[in-house]
Design an enzyme around this catalytic site. Structure first.
Site, PDB file in Angstrom:
ATOM      1  N   GLU A  25       0.823  -1.209   0.000  1.00  0.00           N
ATOM      2  CA  GLU A  25       0.000   0.000   0.000  1.00  0.00           C
ATOM      3  C   GLU A  25       0.857   1.259   0.000  1.00  0.00           C
ATOM      4  O   GLU A  25       1.658   1.456   0.910  1.00  0.00           O
ATOM      5  CB  GLU A  25      -0.908   0.023   1.231  1.00  0.00           C
ATOM      6  CG  GLU A  25      -1.767   1.278   1.321  1.00  0.00           C
ATOM      7  CD  GLU A  25      -2.547   1.370   2.621  1.00  0.00           C
ATOM      8  OE1 GLU A  25      -3.481   2.187   2.694  1.00  0.00           O
ATOM      9  OE2 GLU A  25      -2.217   0.630   3.571  1.00  0.00           O
ATOM     10  N   ASP A  64      -5.563   2.828  -1.421  1.00  0.00           N
ATOM     11  CA  ASP A  64      -6.299   3.628  -0.443  1.00  0.00           C
ATOM     12  C   ASP A  64      -6.519   5.008  -1.055  1.00  0.00           C
ATOM     13  O   ASP A  64      -5.568   5.766  -1.269  1.00  0.00           O
ATOM     14  CB  ASP A  64      -5.501   3.717   0.852  1.00  0.00           C
ATOM     15  CG  ASP A  64      -6.286   4.369   1.979  1.00  0.00           C
ATOM     16  OD1 ASP A  64      -6.983   5.365   1.711  1.00  0.00           O
ATOM     17  OD2 ASP A  64      -6.184   3.906   3.120  1.00  0.00           O
ATOM     18  N   GLN A  94      -9.528   1.151  -0.186  1.00  0.00           N
ATOM     19  CA  GLN A  94      -9.920   1.733   1.090  1.00  0.00           C
ATOM     20  C   GLN A  94     -10.303   3.188   0.877  1.00  0.00           C
ATOM     21  O   GLN A  94      -9.848   3.831  -0.078  1.00  0.00           O
ATOM     22  CB  GLN A  94      -8.793   1.619   2.120  1.00  0.00           C
ATOM     23  CG  GLN A  94      -8.532   0.188   2.564  1.00  0.00           C
ATOM     24  CD  GLN A  94      -7.326   0.054   3.469  1.00  0.00           C
ATOM     25  OE1 GLN A  94      -6.311   0.708   3.282  1.00  0.00           O
ATOM     26  NE2 GLN A  94      -7.431  -0.812   4.472  1.00  0.00           N
ATOM     27  N   GLU A  98     -11.799   2.753   6.199  1.00  0.00           N
ATOM     28  CA  GLU A  98     -10.684   2.987   7.128  1.00  0.00           C
ATOM     29  C   GLU A  98     -10.633   4.472   7.479  1.00  0.00           C
ATOM     30  O   GLU A  98      -9.746   5.206   7.026  1.00  0.00           O
ATOM     31  CB  GLU A  98      -9.361   2.513   6.514  1.00  0.00           C
ATOM     32  CG  GLU A  98      -8.232   2.439   7.535  1.00  0.00           C
ATOM     33  CD  GLU A  98      -6.904   2.064   6.919  1.00  0.00           C
ATOM     34  OE1 GLU A  98      -6.162   1.286   7.551  1.00  0.00           O
ATOM     35  OE2 GLU A  98      -6.583   2.549   5.819  1.00  0.00           O
TER      36      GLU A  98
END
Length: 266
Positions: free
Chosen positions: A143, A178, A206, A242
């Site tokens: 990530e 993300d 995310q 998240e």
């Protein structure tokens, strides 16, 4: 229709951790993710998943000494044995919890070190992790994380992550995209999604509002447009929620902030 997973490290902090599973299920979530499972036995976690009809979709491999500020060890020379032990532990948990993927955090740049100097260690460690995960039919995620939230993190951009995936060459090594971090570092989210999703290398998404990391209906990103784009592109995976609820850990704080989710959750 997008599928959403509650991140139990950030959501439902008004409850003890093992009680967060039931809270998420009551709000309509069908899946969960969180940072680390290792403070609990696999039996404890599996019981919560089963009792609440939830799927475990993601957690992180051991990150080194988290309390001392470490944020992964995959890029750190000299920590290979510890890294391999951590992967073995993570995969044992993933197998017991029927979790299809684990996130391997890259780590922070040591003082005086460059990304290029650490790249060979990072690639070798990821190749090892992907090989071990493949034996169990599992995936490994990497990530990109913004340096405002995590100064000195090794991996920051989507193109960096995809280049690493290509270099390792393991089909079960994927990018965890993300959109909170991507917006802060790169912006142009729709173009980034259109560029990277069709490669098949994005294994998990995310979300959070930018800039405050609160609910995704707060801030500068219009997520409904992006959710429709994900449907248009046929994204089959989960979207991890998240973010930190604006109401914090007050009773009902997470649930009260879920108005954004109601049009999307079945």
């Amino acid at each position: 229709m997008p599928r959403f997973a509650a991140n139990l490290s950030m959501l439902y902090n008004e409850h003890d951790f093992l009680d967060r599973f039931a809270a998420a299920a009551r709000d309509g979530f069908k899946a969960v993710e969180y940072l680390f499972p290792y403070a609990f036995t696999t039996e404890q976690l599996a019981a919560q998943l089963k009792a609440n009809g939830l799927q475990q979709v993601l957690f992180n491999a051991p990150p080194g000494d988290w309390d001392a500020g470490e944020r992964g060890i995959a890029c750190l020379p000299g920590r290979e044995a510890e890294f391999r032990d951590g992967i073995a532990q993570a995969l044992a948990y993933a197998r017991a919890l029927d979790c299809p993927r684990i996130h391997v955090m890259a780590g922070l740049l040591p003082a005086g070190q460059t990304r290029e100097a650490l790249r060979a260690t990072y690639v070798a460690n990821l190749a090892y992790a992907a090989t071990e995960a493949a034996k169990l039919g599992l995936a490994v995620q990497i990530e990109p994380i913004n340096e405002r939230d995590m100064p000195g993190f090794f991996l920051n951009r989507q193109d960096q992550a995809h280049a690493i995936v290509a270099e390792v060459g393991a089909p079960n090594l994927k990018v965890q995209m993300d959109l909170y971090h991507c917006q802060i570092v790169e912006g142009d989210l729709a173009a980034n999604i259109r560029r990277w999703l069709p490669t098949g290398q994005v294994g998990h998404l995310q979300i959070a509002g930018v800039p405050t990391r609160h609910e995704p209906d707060v801030g500068e990103i219009y997520y409904p447009y992006l959710f429709e784009l994900l449907d248009e592109l046929g994204y089959p995976g989960w979207i991890g929620c998240e973010y930190r609820p604006r109401r914090g850990a007050v009773a009902g704080g997470t649930s009260q902030g879920l108005g954004w989710l109601k049009p999307w959750i079945g």
